[in-house]
Design a protein around this motif. Structure first.
Motif, PDB file in Angstrom:
ATOM      1  N   LEU A 100       4.069   7.615   3.509  1.00 59.72           N
ATOM      2  CA  LEU A 100       3.715   6.349   4.131  1.00 59.72           C
ATOM      3  C   LEU A 100       3.615   6.517   5.639  1.00 59.72           C
ATOM      4  CD1 LEU A 100       5.980   3.804   2.198  1.00 59.72           C
ATOM      5  CD2 LEU A 100       3.507   4.058   2.008  1.00 59.72           C
ATOM      6  N   ALA A 130       3.081  -0.798   5.809  1.00 61.05           N
ATOM      7  CA  ALA A 130       3.177   0.563   5.273  1.00 61.05           C
ATOM      8  C   ALA A 130       1.869   0.905   4.553  1.00 61.05           C
ATOM      9  CB  ALA A 130       4.361   0.675   4.315  1.00 61.05           C
ATOM     10  N   ALA A 170      -0.340   3.935   2.479  1.00 60.32           N
ATOM     11  CA  ALA A 170      -0.155   5.169   1.714  1.00 60.32           C
ATOM     12  C   ALA A 170      -1.141   6.234   2.174  1.00 60.32           C
ATOM     13  CB  ALA A 170      -0.336   4.903   0.223  1.00 60.32           C
ATOM     14  N   LEU A 180       6.182   4.401  -3.730  1.00 57.72           N
ATOM     15  CA  LEU A 180       5.893   4.018  -2.344  1.00 57.72           C
ATOM     16  C   LEU A 180       6.792   2.873  -1.886  1.00 57.72           C
ATOM     17  CD1 LEU A 180       1.993   4.226  -2.425  1.00 57.72           C
ATOM     18  CD2 LEU A 180       3.592   5.868  -1.436  1.00 57.72           C
ATOM     19  N   ALA A 185       9.391   3.027   1.262  1.00 53.01           N
ATOM     20  CA  ALA A 185       9.405   2.080   2.375  1.00 53.01           C
ATOM     21  C   ALA A 185      10.797   1.491   2.582  1.00 53.01           C
ATOM     22  CB  ALA A 185       8.391   0.970   2.123  1.00 53.01           C
ATOM     23  N   VAL A 190       4.346  -4.017   2.310  1.00 53.58           N
ATOM     24  CA  VAL A 190       3.900  -2.992   1.368  1.00 53.58           C
ATOM     25  C   VAL A 190       2.841  -3.608   0.463  1.00 53.58           C
ATOM     26  CG1 VAL A 190       4.573  -1.404  -0.461  1.00 53.58           C
ATOM     27  CG2 VAL A 190       6.160  -1.882   1.408  1.00 53.58           C
TER      28      VAL A 190
END
Length: 778
Positions: free
Chosen positions: A524, A542, A544, A576, A580, A599
């Motif tokens: 991230l 965030a 990817a 992910l 985060a 996110v």
């Protein structure tokens, strides 16, 4: 006397060795072994008499008892030999028992009556042995050789002559030895002759067996000598070559059936085997009988001998039926049963052969053709009628195209056309080929008295411009076919160079995605969001990233789509999200506080009813407060699954997690959706921010902000790249700004200065303007 004993010993040695050697040469004639050893044991008799002649009483006694043991062994071995000669079974331990009994009887006779009684005992035993042997051998069916019947009488005589010693004692020893030598010599000769008879009989049996095997064999058998003359051929071999006798089967006859191009090969095989350079060899070939009948023959060559001379034996099998069956299976495997056209396997074989042998100058065209909506046709008219239509299409294609153009049915309603290899085959050839097909499809197809109109989609690939190998060429044509299907009616599409690897790259990327998840290759990066008026850090988004080993960075648009296609989006999204939250926990521990982190959530994650539970579990395991997490959902996913999304948002709000709508303004926006979802934030898509500060764009953004304010929603403008865009968005009512104007996405280690500056500014504002700071915090 000594000369007589010496002659006696020589006879025993010669006959014994001769009989044992016969057994060594032919182990089946075991009687020669027993009688041979019996003669060799007789060699001990002269030695024993030599000991007895010393005049010592003790030596005389020991000699007498030694003679009894030798006599017992001699008689036992003769009995074993006679039983074997007469095909009589002897018990397993019968030989040892016989030997012990005879030795005991002879010893007792010597002990009680002296040498004369002992000799009488031995003579009696041997005479009885001869009588038993005579009975065995003269019994009907015991033996088929008249010479063997002399063995019994000779054994009787050998027993009787021992009474000479009983009558004359030492005065008769010379006569006894002489007669014994003569009789043993006669017995040995008779047995050697019997062994010869039996060996000859066995040889004849083997010969008859060989003749039966070869004469009645369905395999042809031929034997030729080094001078290329044929000395033997069985009836099957004669029939294969179409002759009746061996005299008619000449080398010339055989050579005439061998094609000229194969004669050197066959001659080399024969030469190698004849000279020992090769043990055997096999091959199959087409041959023609004298009357012209084709035969598929299998030849197996190996070395042998004939009348002591080196020779080559050839086994010839007529494999015509098997070859025909194999060819039929091959045709069946390469032919479509319904239409009679070559099938997919034939197409692959043809393409591989063309691509491996064709020069770049010899171009050709591959067309994949698919009849449109044929499933609907089958449902409407039935599969039987559908099969009739497919058969008619195949026949029509075959009739409409040139004879050297290959027409194949691959499967279902899919056909393939391959033009002949030609230096002039190019796009014009492809157009001509497709034009014929389009003209054919434009006409009605008459099947079983009914008229049908059909459409077809065609994908075209050119060799070598589209691809240089069979599989890539097929992939390119198939990809072009799928593009052609998007156009209604009969259509075609020429494959682009990118089509060659399109599907292959997609599959490769999906496979790499799975291994990337296992190896934690996804990371991230964090892009700051700032307050529209103060420029102070308010939160992060965030994003990817995947730096694929050996390939490099992969676009999120590609790997997120691949994850959704393969069902891996749940695992990727959870990984992910956990990454985060762990980063938030690290920043909290390092700086004492942290700003919220947003996110992105895939629509497929929202379809999972346990998604809120997953979020709660991750927050708890990472020790992060729910207020520090924002989940961004797309407008399209909310519209497609509004009821499910509403339930998920309610559960997330109850946990304290903020929910934002990402890319607002690009989909099917509706006031009812914004009202019913009870979101916290709306993010205006960069497509609406890019035109700022144009008046119409400002009006759209201001309207969104007014709507959001009425619904108590926070507004974020994403994609801000210039100061004029930032000012226009701020004046229109956006509360937060995000874009390259402020920062590109940052690695976790580069976020520190932002957080440190935010903490310092917060402390300054708290000391100088506590009331203003409190308002901004709200």
């Amino acid at each position: 006397m000594h000369y007589v004993m010496l002659i006696n010993a020589a006879v025993s040695l010669i006959m014994g060795c001769a009989l044992v050697l016969v057994w060594r040469r032919d182990p089946t004639q075991t009687f020669t072994r027993y009688v041979g050893w019996a003669n060799l044991i007789q060699l001990l008799v002269p030695l024993i008499y030599l000991v007895k002649s010393q005049g010592n009483a003790t030596a005389d006694e020991l000699g007498n008892f030694a003679l009894t043991v030798v006599a017992a062994a001699y008689s036992t071995l003769l009995l074993q030999g006679a039983a074997d000669l007469a095909h009589r079974e002897v018990p397993k331990n019968g030989g040892w028992m016989t030997f012990l009994v005879m030795a005991a009887v002879n010893a007792a006779a010597v002990g009680f009556g002296g040498p004369r009684m002992g000799q009488a005992s031995m003579g009696t035993v041997n005479t009885l042995l001869g009588v038993v042997c005579t009975y065995w051998l003269w019994n009907a069916g015991a033996t088929r050789f008249s010479s063997e019947k002399l063995v019994g009488p000779l054994l009787v005589l050998l027993g009787l002559i021992q009474f000479i010693y009983v009558v004359y004692q030492d005065a008769g020893a010379a006569l006894l030895a002489t007669l014994g030598a003569l009789l043993r010599m006669m017995l040995g000769l008779v047995l050697l002759y019997a062994a010869l008879d039996r060996g000859t009989l066995a040889t004849r049996k083997l010969q008859r067996r060989f003749e039966q095997l070869t004469e009645r064999s369905h395999q042809g058998i031929m034997i030729s000598l080094g001078d290329s003359s044929i000395v033997y051929a069985n009836p099957a071999c004669l029939a294969i070559y179409g002759v009746e006798t061996l005299d008619q089967l000449k080398v010339v006859t055989v050579a005439r059936t061998i094609p000229k191009e194969e004669r050197a090969k066959v001659g080399g095989i024969l030469s190698d085997i004849q000279h020992g350079r090769q043990e055997d060899a096999s091959y199959e070939a087409l041959r023609y009988r004298g009357d012209g009948t084709p035969l598929w023959l299998r030849f197996h060559y190996f070395s042998t001998e004939w009348d002591g001379a080196p020779a080559v034996q050839v086994l010839i099998s007529d494999e015509s039926d098997r070859h025909k069956a194999n060819q039929a299976l091959l045709r069946q495997a390469m032919c479509d049963e319904l239409t009679g056209l070559p099938n997919r396997a034939a197409m692959i074989a043809s393409l591989r052969a063309r691509c491996s042998t064709t020069n770049d100058a010899d171009r050709f065209v591959l067309v994949l053709m698919n009849i449109d909506r044929f499933k609907l046709f089958n449902e409407a008219h039935g599969h039987s009628m559908g099969d009739e239509v497919l058969r008619a299409v195949g026949q029509a294609l075959r009739a409409a195209l040139d004879a050297d153009c290959e027409v194949m049915r691959l499967a279902g309603d899919e056909f393939a056309l391959v033009s002949p290899a030609n230096a002039n085959a190019n796009g014009d050839t492809a157009v001509a080929l497709v034009t014929r097909v389009r003209q054919l499809m434009a006409k009605p197809m008459w099947v079983s008295g009914q008229e049908f109109f059909l459409d077809a989609s065609m994908g075209i690939a050119l060799y070598p411009s589209s691809a240089r190998d069979a599989e890539s060429l097929l992939r390119a044509a198939n990809a072009a076919l799928h593009v052609a299907k998007r156009t209604p009616g009969t259509s075609h599409q020429l494959a682009a160079k990118a089509f060659e690897r399109g599907a292959s790259n997609t599959l490769e990327q999906e496979q790499a995605l799975r291994s990337g998840l296992e190896r934690s290759e996804f990371q991230l990066v964090y892009q700051p969001k700032v307050h529209a008026h103060t420029g102070q850090l308010t939160s992060f988004e965030a994003l990817a990233r995947w730096n694929r080993p050996g390939v490099g960075p992969v676009s999120p648009l590609e790997f997120i789509a691949a994850a959704e296609r393969t069902g891996l989006i749940g695992s990727l999204g959870a990984a992910l999200l956990r990454q985060a939250c762990l980063q938030i926990a690290v920043w909290q521990k390092q700086y004492g506080r942290c700003v919220p982190v947003a996110v992105n959530v895939s629509p497929f994650q929202l379809l999972d009813p346990r998604f809120p539970e997953l979020v709660a579990e991750i927050l708890l395991s990472c020790g992060v407060a729910a207020q520090l997490l924002t989940l961004e959902i797309t407008e399209s996913s909310a519209v497609q699954n509004l009821d499910q999304t509403r339930l998920q948002v309610e559960q997330l709000r109850a946990m304290g997690v903020h929910v934002a709508m990402d890319d607002f303004g690009t989909g099917f926006s509706s006031l009812n959706m914004l009202r019913s979802l009870r979101l916290h934030t709306v993010k205006i898509d960069r497509g609406l921010i890019d035109p700022l500060p144009s008046p119409d764009a400002v009006a759209v953004v201001r309207a969104i902000c007014q709507l959001a304010d009425a619904l108590h929603l926070h507004v974020v403008a994403e994609g801000v790249e210039t100061l004029t865009q930032a000012g226009a968005a701020r004046d229109a009512g956006c509360g937060e700004l995000q874009g390259y104007l402020y920062s590109r996405p940052l690695l976790p280690r580069d976020v520190g200065p932002w957080l440190a500056r935010m903490l310092w500014q917060s402390e300054v504002d708290t000391l100088a303007l506590p009331l203003q700071s409190g308002k901004l915090g709200a």
